[in-house]
Design a protein around this motif. Structure first.
Motif, mmCIF file in Angstrom:
data_model
loop_
_atom_site.group_PDB
_atom_site.id
_atom_site.type_symbol
_atom_site.label_atom_id
_atom_site.label_comp_id
_atom_site.label_asym_id
_atom_site.label_seq_id
_atom_site.Cartn_x
_atom_site.Cartn_y
_atom_site.Cartn_z
ATOM 1 N N PHE A 39 0.843 -1.207 0.000
ATOM 2 C CA PHE A 39 0.000 0.000 0.000
ATOM 3 C C PHE A 39 0.878 1.257 0.000
ATOM 4 N N HIS A 40 1.917 1.260 0.832
ATOM 5 C CA HIS A 40 2.832 2.406 0.953
ATOM 6 C C HIS A 40 3.348 2.842 -0.424
ATOM 7 N N SER A 41 3.828 1.847 -1.201
ATOM 8 C CA SER A 41 4.421 2.215 -2.485
ATOM 9 C C SER A 41 3.373 2.424 -3.574
ATOM 10 N N LEU A 42 2.319 1.633 -3.542
ATOM 11 C CA LEU A 42 1.319 1.749 -4.612
ATOM 12 C C LEU A 42 0.517 3.045 -4.497
ATOM 13 N N MET A 43 0.242 3.473 -3.261
ATOM 14 C CA MET A 43 -0.622 4.642 -3.091
ATOM 15 C C MET A 43 0.170 5.912 -2.814
ATOM 16 N N ALA A 44 1.437 5.944 -3.258
ATOM 17 C CA ALA A 44 2.285 7.109 -2.995
ATOM 18 C C ALA A 44 2.080 8.219 -4.028
ATOM 19 N N GLY A 45 1.042 8.079 -4.844
ATOM 20 C CA GLY A 45 0.703 9.199 -5.736
ATOM 21 C C GLY A 45 1.521 9.284 -7.008
ATOM 22 N N ASP A 91 14.912 0.642 -6.303
ATOM 23 C CA ASP A 91 15.370 1.538 -5.228
ATOM 24 C C ASP A 91 16.221 0.821 -4.179
ATOM 25 N N LEU A 92 16.237 -0.512 -4.192
ATOM 26 C CA LEU A 92 16.923 -1.286 -3.138
ATOM 27 C C LEU A 92 18.416 -0.946 -3.054
ATOM 28 N N PRO A 93 19.007 -1.125 -1.877
ATOM 29 C CA PRO A 93 20.444 -0.866 -1.713
ATOM 30 C C PRO A 93 21.309 -1.597 -2.743
ATOM 31 N N ALA A 94 20.925 -2.824 -3.127
ATOM 32 C CA ALA A 94 21.739 -3.572 -4.097
ATOM 33 C C ALA A 94 21.570 -3.041 -5.522
ATOM 34 N N MET A 95 20.617 -2.136 -5.722
ATOM 35 C CA MET A 95 20.412 -1.545 -7.061
ATOM 36 C C MET A 95 20.775 -0.050 -6.982
ATOM 37 N N ASP A 99 16.714 6.742 -1.300
ATOM 38 C CA ASP A 99 16.013 6.925 -0.024
ATOM 39 C C ASP A 99 14.623 7.505 -0.197
ATOM 40 N N LEU A 100 14.442 8.256 -1.284
ATOM 41 C CA LEU A 100 13.164 8.946 -1.482
ATOM 42 C C LEU A 100 12.563 8.582 -2.827
ATOM 43 N N ARG A 101 11.269 8.491 -2.856
ATOM 44 C CA ARG A 101 10.541 8.221 -4.092
ATOM 45 C C ARG A 101 9.194 8.919 -3.941
ATOM 46 N N ARG A 102 8.856 9.729 -4.908
ATOM 47 C CA ARG A 102 7.592 10.461 -4.854
ATOM 48 C C ARG A 102 7.430 11.240 -3.539
ATOM 49 N N GLY A 103 8.547 11.763 -3.048
ATOM 50 C CA GLY A 103 8.515 12.616 -1.865
ATOM 51 C C GLY A 103 8.388 11.898 -0.538
ATOM 52 N N ILE A 104 8.331 10.586 -0.547
ATOM 53 C CA ILE A 104 8.257 9.856 0.728
ATOM 54 C C ILE A 104 9.365 8.792 0.749
ATOM 55 N N PRO A 105 9.666 8.233 1.929
ATOM 56 C CA PRO A 105 10.735 7.220 1.978
ATOM 57 C C PRO A 105 10.427 6.036 1.059
ATOM 58 N N THR A 106 11.473 5.519 0.415
ATOM 59 C CA THR A 106 11.310 4.317 -0.411
ATOM 60 C C THR A 106 10.877 3.146 0.489
ATOM 61 N N PHE A 111 10.102 0.472 5.577
ATOM 62 C CA PHE A 111 9.961 -0.834 6.227
ATOM 63 C C PHE A 111 11.376 -1.395 6.432
ATOM 64 N N ASP A 112 11.745 -2.415 5.713
ATOM 65 C CA ASP A 112 13.115 -2.920 5.754
ATOM 66 C C ASP A 112 13.353 -3.626 4.425
ATOM 67 N N GLU A 113 14.581 -4.048 4.205
ATOM 68 C CA GLU A 113 14.954 -4.570 2.892
ATOM 69 C C GLU A 113 14.183 -5.850 2.539
ATOM 70 N N GLY A 114 14.106 -6.770 3.474
ATOM 71 C CA GLY A 114 13.397 -8.029 3.220
ATOM 72 C C GLY A 114 11.938 -7.768 2.864
ATOM 73 N N THR A 115 11.310 -6.887 3.623
ATOM 74 C CA THR A 115 9.904 -6.559 3.374
ATOM 75 C C THR A 115 9.743 -5.920 1.996
ATOM 76 N N ALA A 116 10.686 -5.055 1.623
ATOM 77 C CA ALA A 116 10.589 -4.384 0.323
ATOM 78 C C ALA A 116 10.728 -5.381 -0.827
#
Lengths: 301, 301
Positions: A39-45, A91-95, A99-106, A111-116
């Protein structure tokens, strides 16, 4: 912005926000944290460009906006689900380690890397569930399978994922224009082109119409990446919701770094003129696609 | 091992190796590194249990092994593509951080983390392209869409991905048996169950047959995870191709840690007896599924 374009985008945007929210809420994962990350990433506008292109392509054939939007609902949502998964993983650290995407945290920052990683996997898989769920709406299930196959091909190891892989491999290395174009066609243009094609297919476009609309999609897709490169140099970080200059910082080859700013601007205009020209045989039904072409050229984020 | 079982597994295994190799080679990604990473993990010699279950379920209905294998080819390959992607992502440093899988370095160890994430994404996406490409083989395209939807549901945020998320969240925390069962049903059993169901659906199983085969699949799927937990305690690292004792090391709740070794062994046997019982209305066509049930109980890796 042209007032017709502003009205059109606002209408589509609100419709897509509702459709996407409904899609996620109805899904309901047994893991609330996974659902929250999706939801965080999909609804970030986001701009929702890919779903809007899908619906506008269907409108070109059906010549009715509301019918086109309703017909494309699940496929349009799926295109945005796939686009969002690709941003989370990019956006992941390995790529790209952003830190930011659409004005909010990636996603991995919020969350954390595994969750992302899992939220990306979930969005990608759910896109196919979502498309398959629209089976009852379409008279011709064979056509829906064709669309599922086209979208998977454009997003997978012969399309978007290959583009991201080539992009990773190009960092800090000098590449030529031809290689840059291949990379962008795969990474960005493939999903944009298939967004146009899937809407046209759903609406029953003829082979000739498909040819024109595919050309429109591929030119617009490349133009989108060219303007993306431009915005990374000239854009306003506040409007874009992410840092500018990140391409130069990570020593990425871009059109401005290869051709210079002016020639890159001309290239974007030429591509958009080509996209508009490919619509010449269509009447007013294609006006939404025409508006979207001018939007890609003029966009500020 | 029962000689019938050994012969049967060897036949299916060779057939699947050829089918998977053909599938990857035909695909041909513009990124050779991406293709190599996909190949590395896909061709590392897994058991191919999910595709074999799919083909065995179809054989139960068709009562002809070769017809069943041919009919299921693309769907069976896709199940293995999805399973392999899930292993690559589970092994990542942000998840289980494993160095070895099937006796060789994990994908992120053999390549790098970014490549491993993308190879997983590519295998998952390609699975749907592969299924869609079998459209011409099936008289009823609606059925193929149903199968695509079922597989996506079982692998996505309501299935396998949710299970992996719950698994991550359970590390180092005491969980009860009910929670462990939910986790395993999602993480492991869902994809095994849908492997059986998709083969049965492809072969045209009746609703009543579907009910029995779904029950078989869900019991077998849970039994598989229970024996996996057992192997992590009692297994031979050389036979398994990965370290034993890793669950205890990462403080993961397992059946042996909750119930003790003996009660876990009884649970596995009970589940397999239940799976065999669900096949009681089928004739010799279900013998392959019966052999596979005994395999899950007796497996050493």
């Amino acid at each position: 912005m042209n007032p017709d374009l502003a009205t059109y985008l606002a209408q589509c945007h609100q419709w897509m926000e509702d459709a996407l929210k409904e899609c996620l809420v109805r899904m309901s994962s047994p893991s609330p944290r996974l659902q929250a990350a999706m939801f965080h990433s999909l609804m970030a506008g986001g701009k929702r460009l890919r779903p809007v292109l899908c619906m506008a392509a269907a409108e070109t054939i059906l010549e009715n906006r509301l019918d086109a939007m309703e017909m494309c609902r699940e496929v349009a949502c799926s295109l945005e689900l796939i686009h969002t998964y690709s941003l989370i993983h990019d956006d992941l650290p390995a790529m790209d380690n952003d830190d930011l995407r659409r004005g909010i945290p990636t996603c991995h920052r919020a969350f954390d890397e595994g969750t992302a990683i899992l939220a990306g996997d979930a969005l990608l898989t759910f896109a196919f569930e979502c498309m398959a769920s629209s089976k009852h709406k379409h008279k011709n299930p064979g056509l829906l399978i064709e669309i599922i196959g086209e979208i998977a091909r454009s997003a997978g190891p012969r399309g978007m994922v290959a583009g991201q892989m080539l992009d990773l491999a190009s960092e800090g290395r000098k590449i030529e224009r031809e290689e840059l174009e291949t990379l962008h066609k795969l990474k960005t243009a493939a999903l944009i082109e298939v967004s146009v094609k899937s809407g046209a297919l759903l609406a029953g476009a003829s082979p000739r119409q498909m040819q024109s609309l595919s050309l429109y999609g591929s030119l617009l897709g490349l133009a989108f990446q060219v303007t993306d490169d431009l915005l990374d140099v000239t854009g306003d970080p506040l409007e874009m919701g992410k840092a500018a200059g990140s391409d130069a910082q990570s020593q990425k080859a871009t059109y401005p770094s290869l051709l210079g700013l002016e020639a890159t601007q001309s290239l974007a205009s030429e591509l958009i003129l080509g996209a508009l020209d490919s619509l010449k045989d269509f009447g007013t039904g294609a006006d939404s696609l025409r508006l979207l072409a001018s939007y890609v050229l003029e966009r500020r984020k």
